[in-house]
Design a protein around this motif. Structure first.
Motif, mmCIF file in Angstrom:
data_model
loop_
_atom_site.group_PDB
_atom_site.id
_atom_site.type_symbol
_atom_site.label_atom_id
_atom_site.label_comp_id
_atom_site.label_asym_id
_atom_site.label_seq_id
_atom_site.Cartn_x
_atom_site.Cartn_y
_atom_site.Cartn_z
ATOM 1 N N ALA A 23 0.853 -1.187 0.000
ATOM 2 C CA ALA A 23 0.000 0.000 0.000
ATOM 3 C C ALA A 23 0.889 1.237 0.000
ATOM 4 O O ALA A 23 1.957 1.237 0.611
ATOM 5 C CB ALA A 23 -0.908 0.007 1.228
ATOM 6 N N VAL A 24 0.454 2.261 -0.689
ATOM 7 C CA VAL A 24 1.155 3.547 -0.697
ATOM 8 C C VAL A 24 0.245 4.576 -0.043
ATOM 9 O O VAL A 24 -0.876 4.808 -0.514
ATOM 10 C CB VAL A 24 1.514 3.979 -2.136
ATOM 11 N N MET A 25 0.710 5.179 1.053
ATOM 12 C CA MET A 25 -0.069 6.191 1.749
ATOM 13 C C MET A 25 0.624 7.549 1.581
ATOM 14 O O MET A 25 1.749 7.742 2.046
ATOM 15 C CB MET A 25 -0.200 5.853 3.234
ATOM 16 N N LEU A 26 -0.049 8.480 0.911
ATOM 17 C CA LEU A 26 0.499 9.806 0.666
ATOM 18 C C LEU A 26 -0.078 10.815 1.654
ATOM 19 O O LEU A 26 -1.260 10.745 2.009
ATOM 20 C CB LEU A 26 0.177 10.261 -0.758
ATOM 21 N N ASP A 27 0.754 11.762 2.047
ATOM 22 C CA ASP A 27 0.312 12.910 2.833
ATOM 23 C C ASP A 27 0.079 14.042 1.849
ATOM 24 O O ASP A 27 1.020 14.664 1.356
ATOM 25 C CB ASP A 27 1.387 13.277 3.859
#
Length: 347
Positions: free
Chosen positions: A250-254
């Motif tokens: 999973a890629v979690m961006l701010d």
């Protein structure tokens, strides 16, 4: 070579198939790769690696690219400079110091000679600035009305730095995502240069060679760099969706941490576009092990042109294969890969 059954079912090729999004992936994985499959193609990266026998592990990176940008010249760049930068940057994000290029010019009959000369001059200047030579190539002329003036195709070769081994397979939960600078400048600049929209903005393309920034990061944090891409067609969203799918992470961006110039953000809001989907030609995204992330970011920010580099997110484990963006209000949204491209002929 034995081939597998082609799964590509679209009856004809459309512009969307060349846009870097889902349609492009269907074309590549469903038609091209089944016929051409080999070990070097398995990663489907920006460049392929070739190990030279008898050299104790010396690896070369090879890449090829084509440029059909419209218009030929735009604020901050042109097709000639772009053809060099796009090629050396594919090598740079493979961890390779660019060495040399070859170029092919597809010229439309009737193109003014001074236009061609300007682009050859732009290519020569860009190559000098990138520290590479154009060592060969070819020229073809096609009928009037067949090439929009000028297309350029390139191939490049570079030497891989032995301190890095880049692969989506090496990405792990907890790794940090770094971005070298503001996104969307190139795509919006070229769109406005076409004069088809009643919009004005003080923007120039970000086209530039990336190796100096990459080299500084390798010098400081080489063993901790897991993966890199230059987010051209399809933007940061497409590059990270490809990573999420290949690495099954999973890629979690701010979202608040992603640098976007006000002019780019404003144009995207007016046009209903997401800056994460807009093409860039002078930025890269990197995944770095957490213990090396701070040093890598400081190295980027200490380089000319890297002052706005930022940590924009983190790798997680669930939901695998998905890119999410977290807003300042705490909500999240899925950042998908587009089928086509809202801005065709951008590079």
């Amino acid at each position: 070579m034995e081939t597998t059954r082609v799964r590509f079912q679209d009856p004809r090729i459309e512009l969307a198939h060349g846009a870097g999004g889902k349609a492009s992936r269907r074309l590549i994985e469903g038609l091209l790769v089944p016929y051409l499959a080999n070990e070097a193609l398995a990663e489907l990266g920006d460049a392929a690696y070739v190990e030279i026998p008898g050299t104790q592990g010396l690896r070369l990176a090879l890449t090829g690219d084509s440029f059909v940008v419209k218009p030929l010249r735009f604020p901050g760049g042109s097709i000639g400079a772009l053809s060099v930068h796009g090629t050396v940057n594919d090598l740079a994000v493979a961890g390779a110091r660019p060495l040399a290029l070859v170029a092919t010019w597809i010229v439309e009959a009737g193109l003014p000679t001074d236009v061609l000369e300007q682009e050859v001059e732009a290519m020569a200047e860009a190559a000098r600035n990138a520290g590479v030579d154009v060592v060969g190539g070819d020229t073809k002329v096609v009928e009037h009305g067949k090439a929009d003036g000028l297309y350029i195709t390139t191939a490049g070769i570079g030497v891989v730095d032995p301190r890095v081994t880049l692969s989506a397979a090496s990405v792990r939960p907890g790794d940090q995502i770094l971005l070298s600078g503001p996104i969307g400048d190139h795509g919006i600049t070229v769109l406005l240069a076409r004069g088809e929209l009643d919009l004005e903005a003080d923007l120039v393309s970000d086209t530039r060679p990336l190796w100096p920034l990459v080299a500084a990061m390798i010098e400081t944090a080489g063993p901790g760099i897991r993966w890199m891409r230059d987010p051209t067609r399809g933007g940061v969203a497409t590059a990270l969706n490809e990573l999420a799918r290949q690495a099954r992470v999973a890629v979690m961006l701010d979202e608040e941490a992603i640098p976007v110039r006000p002019a780019v953000r404003g144009a995207c809001e007016i046009l209903g576009l997401d800056p994460l989907h807009i093409a860039n030609e002078g930025q890269f995204v990197a995944v770095v092990a957490p213990e090396h992330a701070e040093a890598a970011l400081e190295a980027l920010q200490g380089m000319p042109g890297g002052e706005d580099a930022a940590r924009i997110g983190e790798i997680g484990s669930d939901p695998a294969g998905v890119v999410l963006a977290r807003s300042s209000f705490g909500g999240t949204r899925v950042v998908d890969m587009l089928v086509g491209d809202p801005l065709p002929r951008i590079c």
